[in-house]
Design a protein around this motif. Structure first.
Motif, PDB file in Angstrom:
ATOM      1  N   GLY A  52      -6.581   3.137  -4.659  1.00  0.00           N
ATOM      2  CA  GLY A  52      -7.716   3.198  -5.789  1.00  0.00           C
ATOM      3  C   GLY A  52      -8.034   1.732  -6.353  1.00  0.00           C
ATOM      4  O   GLY A  52      -8.594   1.939  -7.261  1.00  0.00           O
ATOM      5  N   LEU A  53      -7.669   0.681  -5.385  1.00  0.00           N
ATOM      6  CA  LEU A  53      -7.850  -0.497  -6.128  1.00  0.00           C
ATOM      7  C   LEU A  53      -9.162  -0.908  -6.347  1.00  0.00           C
ATOM      8  O   LEU A  53     -10.018  -0.410  -5.457  1.00  0.00           O
ATOM      9  CB  LEU A  53      -7.207  -1.531  -5.120  1.00  0.00           C
ATOM     10  CG  LEU A  53      -7.114  -3.166  -5.633  1.00  0.00           C
ATOM     11  CD1 LEU A  53      -6.012  -3.261  -6.923  1.00  0.00           C
ATOM     12  CD2 LEU A  53      -6.730  -4.093  -4.495  1.00  0.00           C
ATOM     13  N   LYS A  54      -9.710  -1.635  -7.610  1.00  0.00           N
ATOM     14  CA  LYS A  54     -10.857  -1.691  -7.947  1.00  0.00           C
ATOM     15  C   LYS A  54     -11.243  -3.183  -8.160  1.00  0.00           C
ATOM     16  O   LYS A  54     -10.246  -3.759  -8.398  1.00  0.00           O
ATOM     17  CB  LYS A  54     -11.379  -0.761  -9.046  1.00  0.00           C
ATOM     18  CG  LYS A  54     -11.536   0.666  -8.714  1.00  0.00           C
ATOM     19  CD  LYS A  54     -11.762   1.495  -9.926  1.00  0.00           C
ATOM     20  CE  LYS A  54     -11.920   2.753  -9.802  1.00  0.00           C
ATOM     21  NZ  LYS A  54     -10.664   3.576  -9.782  1.00  0.00           N
ATOM     22  N   LYS A 100       1.409  -7.198  -2.732  1.00  0.00           N
ATOM     23  CA  LYS A 100       1.386  -5.561  -2.679  1.00  0.00           C
ATOM     24  C   LYS A 100       0.591  -4.995  -3.662  1.00  0.00           C
ATOM     25  O   LYS A 100       0.052  -5.773  -4.658  1.00  0.00           O
ATOM     26  CB  LYS A 100       2.942  -5.439  -3.303  1.00  0.00           C
ATOM     27  CG  LYS A 100       3.991  -5.848  -2.321  1.00  0.00           C
ATOM     28  CD  LYS A 100       5.348  -5.441  -2.973  1.00  0.00           C
ATOM     29  CE  LYS A 100       6.351  -6.097  -2.023  1.00  0.00           C
ATOM     30  NZ  LYS A 100       7.808  -5.693  -2.708  1.00  0.00           N
ATOM     31  N   ILE A 101       0.050  -3.885  -3.437  1.00  0.00           N
ATOM     32  CA  ILE A 101      -0.948  -3.309  -4.188  1.00  0.00           C
ATOM     33  C   ILE A 101      -0.011  -2.134  -4.905  1.00  0.00           C
ATOM     34  O   ILE A 101       0.828  -1.304  -4.310  1.00  0.00           O
ATOM     35  CB  ILE A 101      -1.905  -2.250  -3.520  1.00  0.00           C
ATOM     36  CG1 ILE A 101      -2.860  -3.113  -2.858  1.00  0.00           C
ATOM     37  CG2 ILE A 101      -2.647  -1.411  -4.519  1.00  0.00           C
ATOM     38  CD1 ILE A 101      -3.862  -2.446  -1.922  1.00  0.00           C
ATOM     39  N   LEU A 102       0.212  -2.597  -6.321  1.00  0.00           N
ATOM     40  CA  LEU A 102       1.389  -1.824  -7.219  1.00  0.00           C
ATOM     41  C   LEU A 102       0.488  -0.822  -8.349  1.00  0.00           C
ATOM     42  O   LEU A 102      -0.677  -0.998  -8.403  1.00  0.00           O
ATOM     43  CB  LEU A 102       2.203  -2.870  -7.693  1.00  0.00           C
ATOM     44  CG  LEU A 102       3.036  -3.559  -6.949  1.00  0.00           C
ATOM     45  CD1 LEU A 102       3.488  -4.691  -7.666  1.00  0.00           C
ATOM     46  CD2 LEU A 102       4.099  -2.842  -5.942  1.00  0.00           C
ATOM     47  N   ASP A 109      -3.368   2.355 -13.475  1.00  0.00           N
ATOM     48  CA  ASP A 109      -4.375   1.728 -12.624  1.00  0.00           C
ATOM     49  C   ASP A 109      -3.658   0.702 -11.666  1.00  0.00           C
ATOM     50  O   ASP A 109      -2.461   0.619 -11.828  1.00  0.00           O
ATOM     51  CB  ASP A 109      -5.135   0.762 -13.610  1.00  0.00           C
ATOM     52  CG  ASP A 109      -6.337   1.359 -14.382  1.00  0.00           C
ATOM     53  OD1 ASP A 109      -6.588   2.844 -13.783  1.00  0.00           O
ATOM     54  OD2 ASP A 109      -6.824   1.020 -15.301  1.00  0.00           O
ATOM     55  N   GLN A 110      -4.310   0.704 -10.425  1.00  0.00           N
ATOM     56  CA  GLN A 110      -3.689  -0.099  -9.482  1.00  0.00           C
ATOM     57  C   GLN A 110      -3.930  -1.760  -9.756  1.00  0.00           C
ATOM     58  O   GLN A 110      -4.970  -2.292 -10.349  1.00  0.00           O
ATOM     59  CB  GLN A 110      -4.067   0.349  -8.163  1.00  0.00           C
ATOM     60  CG  GLN A 110      -3.505   1.603  -7.764  1.00  0.00           C
ATOM     61  CD  GLN A 110      -3.635   2.126  -6.283  1.00  0.00           C
ATOM     62  OE1 GLN A 110      -4.925   1.896  -5.655  1.00  0.00           O
ATOM     63  NE2 GLN A 110      -2.812   2.604  -5.781  1.00  0.00           N
ATOM     64  N   TYR A 111      -2.909  -2.603  -9.314  1.00  0.00           N
ATOM     65  CA  TYR A 111      -3.243  -4.239  -9.310  1.00  0.00           C
ATOM     66  C   TYR A 111      -2.408  -4.674  -8.156  1.00  0.00           C
ATOM     67  O   TYR A 111      -1.770  -4.029  -7.289  1.00  0.00           O
ATOM     68  CB  TYR A 111      -2.639  -4.736 -10.739  1.00  0.00           C
ATOM     69  CG  TYR A 111      -1.138  -4.480 -10.907  1.00  0.00           C
ATOM     70  CD1 TYR A 111      -0.437  -5.554 -10.476  1.00  0.00           C
ATOM     71  CD2 TYR A 111      -0.631  -3.225 -11.294  1.00  0.00           C
ATOM     72  CE1 TYR A 111       0.944  -5.378 -10.706  1.00  0.00           C
ATOM     73  CE2 TYR A 111       0.744  -3.181 -11.521  1.00  0.00           C
ATOM     74  CZ  TYR A 111       1.518  -4.090 -11.175  1.00  0.00           C
ATOM     75  OH  TYR A 111       2.852  -4.056 -11.394  1.00  0.00           O
ATOM     76  N   ALA A 135      -1.013   0.344  -0.556  1.00  0.00           N
ATOM     77  CA  ALA A 135      -0.921   1.027  -1.519  1.00  0.00           C
ATOM     78  C   ALA A 135      -0.108   2.343  -1.376  1.00  0.00           C
ATOM     79  O   ALA A 135      -0.178   2.855  -0.267  1.00  0.00           O
ATOM     80  CB  ALA A 135      -2.106   1.576  -2.325  1.00  0.00           C
ATOM     81  N   MET A 136       0.849   2.772  -1.998  1.00  0.00           N
ATOM     82  CA  MET A 136       1.460   3.843  -2.258  1.00  0.00           C
ATOM     83  C   MET A 136       0.452   5.172  -2.517  1.00  0.00           C
ATOM     84  O   MET A 136       0.406   5.151  -4.081  1.00  0.00           O
ATOM     85  CB  MET A 136       2.649   4.099  -2.945  1.00  0.00           C
ATOM     86  CG  MET A 136       3.953   3.146  -2.331  1.00  0.00           C
ATOM     87  SD  MET A 136       4.301   3.318  -0.496  1.00  0.00           S
ATOM     88  CE  MET A 136       5.657   4.397  -1.071  1.00  0.00           C
ATOM     89  N   VAL A 137       0.209   6.110  -1.730  1.00  0.00           N
ATOM     90  CA  VAL A 137      -0.992   7.012  -2.488  1.00  0.00           C
ATOM     91  C   VAL A 137      -0.130   8.260  -2.631  1.00  0.00           C
ATOM     92  O   VAL A 137       0.556   8.724  -1.782  1.00  0.00           O
ATOM     93  CB  VAL A 137      -1.986   7.354  -1.375  1.00  0.00           C
ATOM     94  CG1 VAL A 137      -2.936   8.360  -1.745  1.00  0.00           C
ATOM     95  CG2 VAL A 137      -2.793   6.058  -0.808  1.00  0.00           C
ATOM     96  N   LEU A 138      -0.235   8.688  -3.660  1.00  0.00           N
ATOM     97  CA  LEU A 138       0.491   9.821  -4.307  1.00  0.00           C
ATOM     98  C   LEU A 138       0.459  11.131  -3.482  1.00  0.00           C
ATOM     99  O   LEU A 138       1.306  11.776  -3.096  1.00  0.00           O
ATOM    100  CB  LEU A 138       0.286  10.227  -5.784  1.00  0.00           C
ATOM    101  CG  LEU A 138       1.198  11.215  -6.480  1.00  0.00           C
ATOM    102  CD1 LEU A 138       2.613  11.139  -6.446  1.00  0.00           C
ATOM    103  CD2 LEU A 138       0.659  11.504  -7.898  1.00  0.00           C
ATOM    104  N   GLU A 139      -0.976  11.315  -3.036  1.00  0.00           N
ATOM    105  CA  GLU A 139      -1.289  12.611  -2.239  1.00  0.00           C
ATOM    106  C   GLU A 139      -0.443  12.525  -0.815  1.00  0.00           C
ATOM    107  O   GLU A 139      -0.198  13.508  -0.227  1.00  0.00           O
ATOM    108  CB  GLU A 139      -2.771  12.697  -1.975  1.00  0.00           C
ATOM    109  CG  GLU A 139      -3.344  13.054  -3.274  1.00  0.00           C
ATOM    110  CD  GLU A 139      -3.903  11.722  -4.183  1.00  0.00           C
ATOM    111  OE1 GLU A 139      -3.706  10.541  -3.780  1.00  0.00           O
ATOM    112  OE2 GLU A 139      -4.405  11.977  -4.917  1.00  0.00           O
ATOM    113  N   ASN A 140      -0.403  11.340  -0.291  1.00  0.00           N
ATOM    114  CA  ASN A 140       0.249  11.273   0.968  1.00  0.00           C
ATOM    115  C   ASN A 140       1.675  11.459   0.826  1.00  0.00           C
ATOM    116  O   ASN A 140       2.278  11.914   1.737  1.00  0.00           O
ATOM    117  CB  ASN A 140      -0.136   9.852   1.550  1.00  0.00           C
ATOM    118  CG  ASN A 140      -1.404   9.610   2.132  1.00  0.00           C
ATOM    119  OD1 ASN A 140      -2.205  10.439   2.147  1.00  0.00           O
ATOM    120  ND2 ASN A 140      -1.925   8.304   2.175  1.00  0.00           N
ATOM    121  N   LEU A 141       2.469  10.813  -0.346  1.00  0.00           N
ATOM    122  CA  LEU A 141       3.908  11.177  -0.297  1.00  0.00           C
ATOM    123  C   LEU A 141       4.101  12.616  -0.735  1.00  0.00           C
ATOM    124  O   LEU A 141       4.855  13.293  -0.038  1.00  0.00           O
ATOM    125  CB  LEU A 141       4.280  10.266  -1.501  1.00  0.00           C
ATOM    126  CG  LEU A 141       4.195   8.880  -1.418  1.00  0.00           C
ATOM    127  CD1 LEU A 141       4.432   8.154  -2.683  1.00  0.00           C
ATOM    128  CD2 LEU A 141       5.105   8.459  -0.433  1.00  0.00           C
TER     129      LEU A 141
END
Length: 159
Positions: A52-54, A100-102, A109-111, A135-141
């Motif tokens: 969700g990086l913007k 890294k996308i954290l 929010d992602q950064y 990014a670690m996507v919660l839905e994928n985990l």
């Protein structure tokens, strides 16, 4: 107090409330820093999944804001997310730094987080950060966890 002075106080209260809402809106939209004219240089990084990086997301190193994401696009040749970063001119990262996308908090929010490398040469304007972590996507985990439990036949580790 007479009626006129009460109206003036109510008017001041409304103006202060509007200013507070404007400040809150700017902070929520990540536009709160008015650092116009700051010297920056632009680098790019490629990610397999940007989550969700913007645009306007912060770029941090060691928890300190050192820049901002200016754009997030899809590279139609490699089908990777192409992220363009503006980094403050006074912060120089080695060429072998990683990005890294954290996520700020559990659902925040992602950064972009940059970890400096050890190279003697520094990143320059137009360079590409090659070492990236998506990014670690919660839905994928969650789906990986559920599918692994389904593959085990629903057995717990206590069996």
């Amino acid at each position: 107090m007479n009626k006129r002075s009460i109206e003036i106080l109510v008017g001041l209260f409304v103006v202060l409330g509007a200013a507070g809402l404007l400040f809150l809106a700017l902070k929520a939209a990540n536009l709160g820093s008015f650092t116009a004219g700051g010297q920056t240089y632009t680098v790019q990084a490629r990610f397999d999944n940007i989550g969700g990086l913007k645009a306007r997301a912060p770029v941090r190193s060691a928890g300190v804001n050192v820049g901002r994401v200016t754009s997030v696009t899809l590279d139609t040749f490699t089908f990777q997310g192409l992220v363009t970063l503006e980094i403050n001119q006074n912060v120089l990262f080695p060429k072998d730094s990683s990005a890294k996308i954290l996520t700020a908090g559990l659902l925040g929010d992602q950064y972009i987080g940059i970890e400096p490398g050890g190279d003697e040469k520094n990143l320059a304007a137009g360079d590409v950060i090659t070492q990236t972590q998506s990014a670690m996507v919660l839905e994928n985990l969650i789906s990986q966890f559920l599918f692994s439990k389904a593959a085990d036949g629903g057995k717990g580790s206590a069996d």
